[in-house]
Design an enzyme around this catalytic site. Structure first.
Site, short mmCIF file in Angstrom:
data_model
loop_
_atom_site.label_atom_id
_atom_site.label_comp_id
_atom_site.label_asym_id
_atom_site.label_seq_id
_atom_site.Cartn_x
_atom_site.Cartn_y
_atom_site.Cartn_z
N TYR A 1 6.11 6.78 1.83
CA TYR A 1 6.99 6.55 3.00
C TYR A 1 7.40 5.10 3.19
O TYR A 1 8.13 4.79 4.13
CB TYR A 1 6.33 7.07 4.28
CG TYR A 1 4.88 6.67 4.47
CD1 TYR A 1 4.51 5.40 4.90
CD2 TYR A 1 3.86 7.59 4.23
CE1 TYR A 1 3.19 5.05 5.07
CE2 TYR A 1 2.52 7.25 4.40
CZ TYR A 1 2.20 5.98 4.83
OH TYR A 1 0.88 5.63 5.00
N LYS A 2 6.92 4.21 2.32
CA LYS A 2 7.26 2.79 2.49
C LYS A 2 8.53 2.49 1.69
O LYS A 2 9.60 2.98 2.01
CB LYS A 2 6.09 1.92 2.06
CG LYS A 2 4.84 2.15 2.90
CD LYS A 2 3.69 1.35 2.35
CE LYS A 2 2.41 1.59 3.13
NZ LYS A 2 2.43 1.05 4.48
N PHE B 1 -6.71 -2.82 2.43
CA PHE B 1 -6.22 -2.01 3.56
C PHE B 1 -7.39 -1.18 4.09
O PHE B 1 -8.15 -0.60 3.30
CB PHE B 1 -5.07 -1.10 3.11
CG PHE B 1 -4.41 -0.42 4.27
CD1 PHE B 1 -3.52 -1.11 5.07
CD2 PHE B 1 -4.71 0.89 4.59
CE1 PHE B 1 -2.92 -0.50 6.17
CE2 PHE B 1 -4.13 1.51 5.69
CZ PHE B 1 -3.23 0.81 6.48
N ARG C 1 5.35 -9.81 10.28
CA ARG C 1 5.69 -9.40 8.91
C ARG C 1 7.17 -9.05 8.81
O ARG C 1 7.73 -8.36 9.68
CB ARG C 1 4.89 -8.16 8.49
CG ARG C 1 3.41 -8.35 8.34
CD ARG C 1 2.77 -7.20 7.56
NE ARG C 1 3.17 -5.87 8.02
CZ ARG C 1 2.83 -4.73 7.42
NH1 ARG C 1 2.11 -4.76 6.30
NH2 ARG C 1 3.21 -3.56 7.91
N ASP D 1 -4.27 0.66 -5.56
CA ASP D 1 -3.45 1.21 -4.48
C ASP D 1 -2.10 0.48 -4.55
O ASP D 1 -2.02 -0.74 -4.37
CB ASP D 1 -4.15 0.96 -3.14
CG ASP D 1 -3.38 1.56 -1.96
OD1 ASP D 1 -2.16 1.76 -2.08
OD2 ASP D 1 -4.01 1.79 -0.91
#
Ligand SMILES: Cc1ncc(COP(=O)(O)O)c(C=O)c1O
Length: 419
Positions: free
Chosen positions: A229-230, A134, A378, A204
């Site tokens: 927050y995911k 990322f 996605r 991560d």
């Protein structure tokens, strides 16, 4: 075992309805705010709102802040929130409660842990990571490289990782589940390999926590960070978390030595004395409203069997792929994720040359996924609230939009800032 899908043949609406009827996680759907008519496939970007989170935020704002004022730091236990929430995240990571703390953002925590890890390996100069990591992970590593001057970031492609280990590698920085393709690293094997060459590993877990069972303790992981927050449904910009193996906690020198990481912040002493435990990875004052929303969500997660979440996620993604490929097998839509579900996280990605416009057309019809450059659609699977009927609806709508070229309109091609 629930979530068994037929080995062969078409997956139809009746099959999805039968899977929903036998779904032990379906009872949790009522815990979430789900907009009428929307099928939400973007929980790997922003998790949905738990009903309890709005109640908790209102309570914290109106009662604890409004009425309790500064007394709430003690009376409402605000001061303990980073550790309390860390202990609630820990079971999702396969970690002990005292080894996780909630603080700052993932980017800031990456900085803190990378600098600290380099301090534990003073004779080594390399941060090893992947070019498909990322971007924030790469940017933070590069920032550390600039700041230190004597450190080098080594970027390798996915297949080259194994050969890149040598005795100059101080820390290996990897995202467990690839944010584009969903490719899952073998955490145990990579961690072992890094340790064999004397390096530390920083994982991560942003696309892993709440997506699949993780075993930080069993894999002997050194360090980890991740987003709240995911899959954890902590809310937009929710605080992130830090894991540090107990053997490193007293030794690591993290660079943002602010007062909340002090052993006794309310001594207000001139000299910095780091806390001996996981609290030393705190920096400044925690965001209490954000923590309140996240804690409400974590209380739902505490009721959940992660092996069930994983089984449902795999069944959903397999259904989606089967439905799409049966109809669109010879078109421009191609699976970008590993075909073996055990090699994936909890989202799947498809290539389509007009992926952005296709996703906008889907969103226009209330199926929300997202798009990642250059051409990836996605779709995330969040088993606490999703149904197989939604999987069927989204997959058949994708087929229709591609076959009819419904995406081929100027308004679907217009790029917004957030994709
Ligand atoms: C793997 C990964 N790491 C980090 C981040 C973002 O970190 P931050 O919350 O600091 O913006 C994301 C965001 O999507 C991510 O996917």
């Amino acid at each position: 075992m629930p979530y068994e899908i037929p080995n062969e043949g078409a997956i139809d609406r009746a099959c999805c309805a039968a899977l929903d009827a036998g779904d032990p996680l379906a009872v949790l759907r009522k815990e979430f705010v789900l907009p009428e008519g929307v099928a939400y496939f973007d929980g790997m970007s922003l998790g949905v709102l738990p009903k309890a989170a709005s109640i908790a935020v209102t309570h914290v704002v109106d009662e604890q802040w409004g009425q309790g004022l500064v007394r709430s730091w003690n009376a409402a236990h605000w001061i303990d929130a980073p550790r309390r929430l860390g202990a609630k995240i820990a079971p999702l990571l396969g970690a002990d409660g005292d080894d996780v703390i909630v603080a700052d953002s993932t980017s800031v925590n990456l900085f803190k842990l990378l600098v600290a890890a380099l301090g534990l390996r003073p004779d080594r100069q390399v941060i090893l990571t992947e070019s498909n990591n990322f971007p924030t992970d790469i940017y933070v590593a590069r920032g550390v490289e600039r700041l230190r001057g004597d450190v080098q970031v080594k970027l390798v492609s996915n297949g080259e990782l194994d050969e890149a280990f040598d005795d100059n590698v101080a820390v290996v920085l990897l995202t467990h589940v690839d944010f584009r393709t969903s490719q899952l690293h073998d955490m145990a094997a990579v961690t072992r390999r890094a340790h064999e060459c004397g390096a530390l590993v920083l994982w991560d877990l942003s696309h892993s926590a709440g997506a699949l069972p993780i075993d930080l303790r069993g894999c002997d992981v050194d360090l980890a960070v991740g987003c709240g927050y995911k899959y954890l449904n902590g809310g937009p910009g929710a605080p992130a978390y830090v894991f540090v193996a107990p053997r490193h906690q007293g030794q690591l020198d993290q660079p943002i030595t602010a007062w909340m990481g002090h052993a006794r912040p309310f001594d207000f002493s001139v000299d910095y004395l780091p806390a001996k435990d996981i609290s030393r990875f705190l920096s400044g004052t925690p965001s209490i409203v954000g923590l309140a929303a996240m804690e409400a969500s974590l209380d739902i997660w505490s009721q959940v069997d992660l092996s069930m979440v994983r089984a449902k996620s795999i069944a959903m993604s397999e259904c989606f792929i089967r439905i799409v490929e049966r109809q669109l097998g010879s078109t421009d839509v191609r699976l970008a994720s590993p075909r073996d579900p055990n090699q994936r996280g909890s989202h799947i990605a498809f290539h389509h040359p007009q992926g952005y416009a296709v996703m906008q057309a889907l969103i226009d019809r209330n199926v929300i996924g997202d798009f990642r450059d250059p051409d990836l659609l996605r779709f995330g699977f969040t088993p606490l609230h999703m149904s197989f009927e939604e999987v069927w609806r989204a997959a058949t709508l994708l087929i229709e939009i591609v076959q009819t070229r419904e995406w081929d309109q100027p308004r679907h091609r217009r790029r917004s800032t957030v994709t």
